[in-house]
Design an enzyme around this catalytic site. Structure first.
Site, PDB file in Angstrom:
ATOM      1  N   ARG A  78      -0.699  -8.814  13.393  1.00 43.12           N
ATOM      2  CA  ARG A  78      -1.287  -7.832  12.467  1.00 43.12           C
ATOM      3  C   ARG A  78      -2.093  -8.539  11.377  1.00 43.12           C
ATOM      4  NH1 ARG A  78       4.049  -5.270  10.783  1.00 43.12           N
ATOM      5  NH2 ARG A  78       2.888  -4.032   9.278  1.00 43.12           N
ATOM      6  N   LYS A 128       0.841  -1.213   0.000  1.00 40.69           N
ATOM      7  CA  LYS A 128       0.000   0.000   0.000  1.00 40.69           C
ATOM      8  C   LYS A 128       0.873   1.259   0.000  1.00 40.69           C
ATOM      9  CE  LYS A 128      -2.040  -1.119   3.890  1.00 40.69           C
ATOM     10  NZ  LYS A 128      -1.309  -2.370   4.183  1.00 40.69           N
ATOM     11  N   ARG A 185      11.799  -5.754   5.276  1.00 42.36           N
ATOM     12  CA  ARG A 185      11.601  -4.305   5.075  1.00 42.36           C
ATOM     13  C   ARG A 185      12.540  -3.490   5.968  1.00 42.36           C
ATOM     14  NH1 ARG A 185       5.782  -1.613   5.648  1.00 42.36           N
ATOM     15  NH2 ARG A 185       5.832  -2.616   7.677  1.00 42.36           N
ATOM     16  N   ARG A 194      -9.922   0.906   8.061  1.00 48.21           N
ATOM     17  CA  ARG A 194      -9.442  -0.411   8.471  1.00 48.21           C
ATOM     18  C   ARG A 194     -10.505  -1.204   9.210  1.00 48.21           C
ATOM     19  NH1 ARG A 194      -3.837   0.645   8.569  1.00 48.21           N
ATOM     20  NH2 ARG A 194      -2.585  -1.214   8.919  1.00 48.21           N
ATOM     21  N   ARG A 230      11.064  -1.456  11.372  1.00 41.12           N
ATOM     22  CA  ARG A 230       9.927  -1.021  12.179  1.00 41.12           C
ATOM     23  C   ARG A 230       9.705  -1.982  13.339  1.00 41.12           C
ATOM     24  NH1 ARG A 230       4.947   0.405   8.231  1.00 41.12           N
ATOM     25  NH2 ARG A 230       3.812  -0.757   9.807  1.00 41.12           N
TER      26      ARG A 230
HETATM   27  P1  AP5 Z   1       4.871  -1.638   1.946  1.00 42.34           P
HETATM   28  O1  AP5 Z   1       4.576  -0.821   0.753  1.00 42.34           O
HETATM   29  O2  AP5 Z   1       5.596  -0.997   3.078  1.00 42.34           O
HETATM   30  O3  AP5 Z   1       3.548  -2.395   2.451  1.00 42.34           O
HETATM   31  P2  AP5 Z   1       2.281  -1.844   3.222  1.00 42.34           P
HETATM   32  O4  AP5 Z   1       1.099  -2.481   2.603  1.00 42.34           O
HETATM   33  O5  AP5 Z   1       2.322  -0.356   3.296  1.00 42.34           O
HETATM   34  O6  AP5 Z   1       2.543  -2.524   4.627  1.00 42.34           O
HETATM   35  P3  AP5 Z   1       2.476  -1.907   6.111  1.00 42.34           P
HETATM   36  O7  AP5 Z   1       3.196  -2.874   7.010  1.00 42.34           O
HETATM   37  O8  AP5 Z   1       2.936  -0.486   6.137  1.00 42.34           O
HETATM   38  O9  AP5 Z   1       0.939  -1.978   6.376  1.00 42.34           O
HETATM   39  P4  AP5 Z   1       0.207  -1.986   7.705  1.00 42.34           P
HETATM   40  O10 AP5 Z   1      -1.174  -1.908   7.200  1.00 42.34           O
HETATM   41  O11 AP5 Z   1       0.507  -3.103   8.610  1.00 42.34           O
HETATM   42  O12 AP5 Z   1       0.841  -0.745   8.494  1.00 42.34           O
HETATM   43  P5  AP5 Z   1       0.422   0.763   8.676  1.00 42.34           P
HETATM   44  O13 AP5 Z   1       1.646   1.581   8.686  1.00 42.34           O
HETATM   45  O14 AP5 Z   1      -0.677   1.136   7.768  1.00 42.34           O
HETATM   46  O15 AP5 Z   1       5.722  -2.928   1.458  1.00 42.34           O
HETATM   47  C1  AP5 Z   1       6.227  -3.858   2.400  1.00 42.34           C
HETATM   48  C2  AP5 Z   1       7.640  -4.271   2.000  1.00 42.34           C
HETATM   49  O16 AP5 Z   1       7.573  -5.003   0.782  1.00 42.34           O
HETATM   50  C3  AP5 Z   1       8.605  -3.098   1.733  1.00 42.34           C
HETATM   51  O17 AP5 Z   1       9.906  -3.478   2.141  1.00 42.34           O
HETATM   52  C4  AP5 Z   1       8.560  -2.922   0.204  1.00 42.34           C
HETATM   53  O18 AP5 Z   1       9.772  -2.397  -0.290  1.00 42.34           O
HETATM   54  C5  AP5 Z   1       8.311  -4.348  -0.254  1.00 42.34           C
HETATM   55  N1  AP5 Z   1       7.485  -4.439  -1.453  1.00 42.34           N
HETATM   56  C6  AP5 Z   1       6.441  -3.658  -1.802  1.00 42.34           C
HETATM   57  N2  AP5 Z   1       5.906  -4.062  -2.977  1.00 42.34           N
HETATM   58  C7  AP5 Z   1       6.645  -5.139  -3.370  1.00 42.34           C
HETATM   59  C8  AP5 Z   1       6.601  -6.005  -4.514  1.00 42.34           C
HETATM   60  N3  AP5 Z   1       5.673  -5.840  -5.487  1.00 42.34           N
HETATM   61  N4  AP5 Z   1       7.500  -7.020  -4.585  1.00 42.34           N
HETATM   62  C9  AP5 Z   1       8.430  -7.183  -3.611  1.00 42.34           C
HETATM   63  N5  AP5 Z   1       8.566  -6.395  -2.519  1.00 42.34           N
HETATM   64  C10 AP5 Z   1       7.657  -5.383  -2.407  1.00 42.34           C
HETATM   65  O19 AP5 Z   1      -0.206   0.733  10.153  1.00 42.34           O
HETATM   66  C11 AP5 Z   1       0.619   0.466  11.283  1.00 42.34           C
HETATM   67  C12 AP5 Z   1      -0.236   0.422  12.536  1.00 42.34           C
HETATM   68  O20 AP5 Z   1      -0.879   1.695  12.758  1.00 42.34           O
HETATM   69  C13 AP5 Z   1      -1.397  -0.588  12.531  1.00 42.34           C
HETATM   70  O21 AP5 Z   1      -0.969  -1.876  12.896  1.00 42.34           O
HETATM   71  C14 AP5 Z   1      -2.343   0.046  13.566  1.00 42.34           C
HETATM   72  O22 AP5 Z   1      -1.894  -0.209  14.868  1.00 42.34           O
HETATM   73  C15 AP5 Z   1      -2.191   1.537  13.302  1.00 42.34           C
HETATM   74  N6  AP5 Z   1      -3.166   2.062  12.341  1.00 42.34           N
HETATM   75  C16 AP5 Z   1      -2.894   2.639  11.128  1.00 42.34           C
HETATM   76  N7  AP5 Z   1      -4.010   2.984  10.507  1.00 42.34           N
HETATM   77  C17 AP5 Z   1      -5.040   2.641  11.324  1.00 42.34           C
HETATM   78  C18 AP5 Z   1      -6.465   2.733  11.224  1.00 42.34           C
HETATM   79  N8  AP5 Z   1      -7.042   3.252  10.136  1.00 42.34           N
HETATM   80  N9  AP5 Z   1      -7.206   2.263  12.243  1.00 42.34           N
HETATM   81  C19 AP5 Z   1      -6.646   1.751  13.353  1.00 42.34           C
HETATM   82  N10 AP5 Z   1      -5.299   1.623  13.510  1.00 42.34           N
HETATM   83  C20 AP5 Z   1      -4.508   2.064  12.506  1.00 42.34           C
HETATM   84 MG    MG Z   2       2.576   1.066   4.842  1.00 46.26          MG
END
Ligand code: AP5
Ligand code: MG
Length: 237
Positions: free
Chosen positions: A183, A24, A138, A99, A172
Site C-alpha cells: 500500500r 486520515k 491498529r 487517490r 484489518r
Molecule cells: P487511521 O486514522 O486509521 O489512518 P488512515 O490514514 O485512515 O489509514 P488507512 O489505513 O485507513 O488508510 P488507507 O489509505 O490505506 O486505507 P483506506 O481505508 O482509505 O490511523 C491508523 C492507526 O494509527 C489507528 O490505529 C489510529 O488509532 C492510529 N493513529 C492515528 N493518529 C495517530 C497519532 N497521531 N498518533 C498515534 N497513533 C495514531 O483504503 C483501503 C483500500 O480501499 C485501499 O488500499 C484501496 O484498495 C481501496 N480504496 C479506497 N479508496 C480508494 C480510491 N479513492 N481509489 C482506489 N482505491 C481506493
Molecule cells: Mg482510514
C-alpha cells in the site's frame, strides 16, 4: 480559531490526503463529529460493500487484500453519487479520495458541475516507520467501527471494544506487514502526485501528522482557520 468557528456555519468541502496510517480516518472523524459535516471514507464504503458481498464489494475486496487501488471509473462514480446525498449538503470531508490525479480532476469537475469548489486539500504527513508501526497496532470494532491502537489508544481491557464489551476487536486484512508495504508503494507511485495537483491550485494545506492525536487535530484546525480567514479577507477586499 475564530475563522474556523465561522467556517462551521457554512458548508465546507475538504479532502484529507496522506499515506496509509497517517490518521486520515482518525482526524476525519473528529472534524466531522465536531462540525456536523458528512465523513465520506471511500475505504469504509468499499469495506461495507465487501461485507454485503455485492459484486462491487467482492471485486474491491480482492484489490484491497492485495494492497492495490480499485479502478478510477468505479471510485469516481461512487463518490459522485455519495456527494449528492442530502447529508453532504452541509459540507463533507473526503477521506481516501482522490487517490490518483484522474480522480482529483474528476472531483474538480463534479463539484464545478454543481456550482461548488473544494475549500482545501489537507495533506497529513508522517515518516514511513511510524506508518508501519501504527498500522501494525491498529484494531477496530467490527460493530461500531471505532478505531483503536494497541500502542497509542488501546482498549480498556486490551481486547474488546470499550463501547461493546463482548465484541472482540479485529485487525484489518490489509494491515498485514506485506500488504502495508504494498500500500505504501502504491501510495508513493499513484497517490503522492495528487499533492502536486492541489499545490498547483493553491488549495493545499500541509499538516504534520506526528504527535498525539489531539495535537495533530489542533494543528489541523489552526491550518483550516487560517484558510477561512484568508477567504474572509479576500471577500472583504
Ligand atoms: P487511521 O486514522 O486509521 O489512518 P488512515 O490514514 O485512515 O489509514 P488507512 O489505513 O485507513 O488508510 P488507507 O489509505 O490505506 O486505507 P483506506 O481505508 O482509505 O490511523 C491508523 C492507526 O494509527 C489507528 O490505529 C489510529 O488509532 C492510529 N493513529 C492515528 N493518529 C495517530 C497519532 N497521531 N498518533 C498515534 N497513533 C495514531 O483504503 C483501503 C483500500 O480501499 C485501499 O488500499 C484501496 O484498495 C481501496 N480504496 C479506497 N479508496 C480508494 C480510491 N479513492 N481509489 C482506489 N482505491 C481506493
Ligand atoms: Mg482510514
Amino acid at each position: 480559531m475564530a475563522g474556523f468557528a465561522a467556517a462551521r456555519e457554512c458548508d465546507v468541502r475538504l479532502v484529507l490526503l496522506g499515506p496509509p496510517g497517517v490518521g486520515k480516518g482518525t482526524q476525519g472523524r473528529k472534524l466531522t463529529q465536531d462540525n456536523g459535516w458528512a465523513l465520506i471514507s471511500t475505504g469504509e464504503i468499499l469495506r461495507e460493500a465487501a461485507a454485503r458481498k455485492t459484486p462491487l464489494g467482492l471485486e474491491a475486496q480482492r484489490r484491497m487484500d492485495a494492497g492495490l487501488l480499485v479502478s478510477d471509473d468505479v471510485m469516481i462514480g461512487l463518490v459522485k453519487d455519495r456527494i449528492a446525498e442530502p447529508d453532504a449538503a452541509r459540507g463533507f470531508v473526503l477521506d481516501g479520495f482522490p487517490r490518483t490525479v484522474p480522480q482529483a480532476e474528476a472531483l474538480d469537475q463534479m463539484l464545478a458541475a454543481r456550482g461548488l469548489r473544494l475549500d482545501a486539500a489537507v495533506s497529513l504527513t508522517a515518516v514511513e516507520a511510524e506508518l508501519v508501526r501504527r498500522l501494525g497496532a491498529r484494531r477496530e470494532c467490527p460493530t461500531c467501527k471505532r478505531a483503536f491502537n494497541l500502542e497509542s489508544s488501546p482498549p480498556r481491557d486490551g481486547r474488546h471494544c470499550d463501547d461493546h464489551a463482548t465484541v472482540e476487536l479485529i485487525r484489518r486484512a490489509d494491515d498485514e506487514e506485506e500488504t502495508i508495504r504494498k500500500r505504501l508503494e502504491v501510495y508513493r507511485e499513484q497517490t503522492a502526485p495528487v499533492i502536486g495537483h492541489y499545490r498547483g491550485t493553491g488549495r493545499l494545506l500541509e499538516v504534520n501528522g506526528i504527535g498525539p492525536v489531539d495535537q495533530v487535530y489542533g494543528a489541523l484546525r489552526s491550518a483550516l482557520g487560517e484558510t477561512e480567514r484568508d477567504r474572509e479577507n479576500a471577500g472583504a477586499r
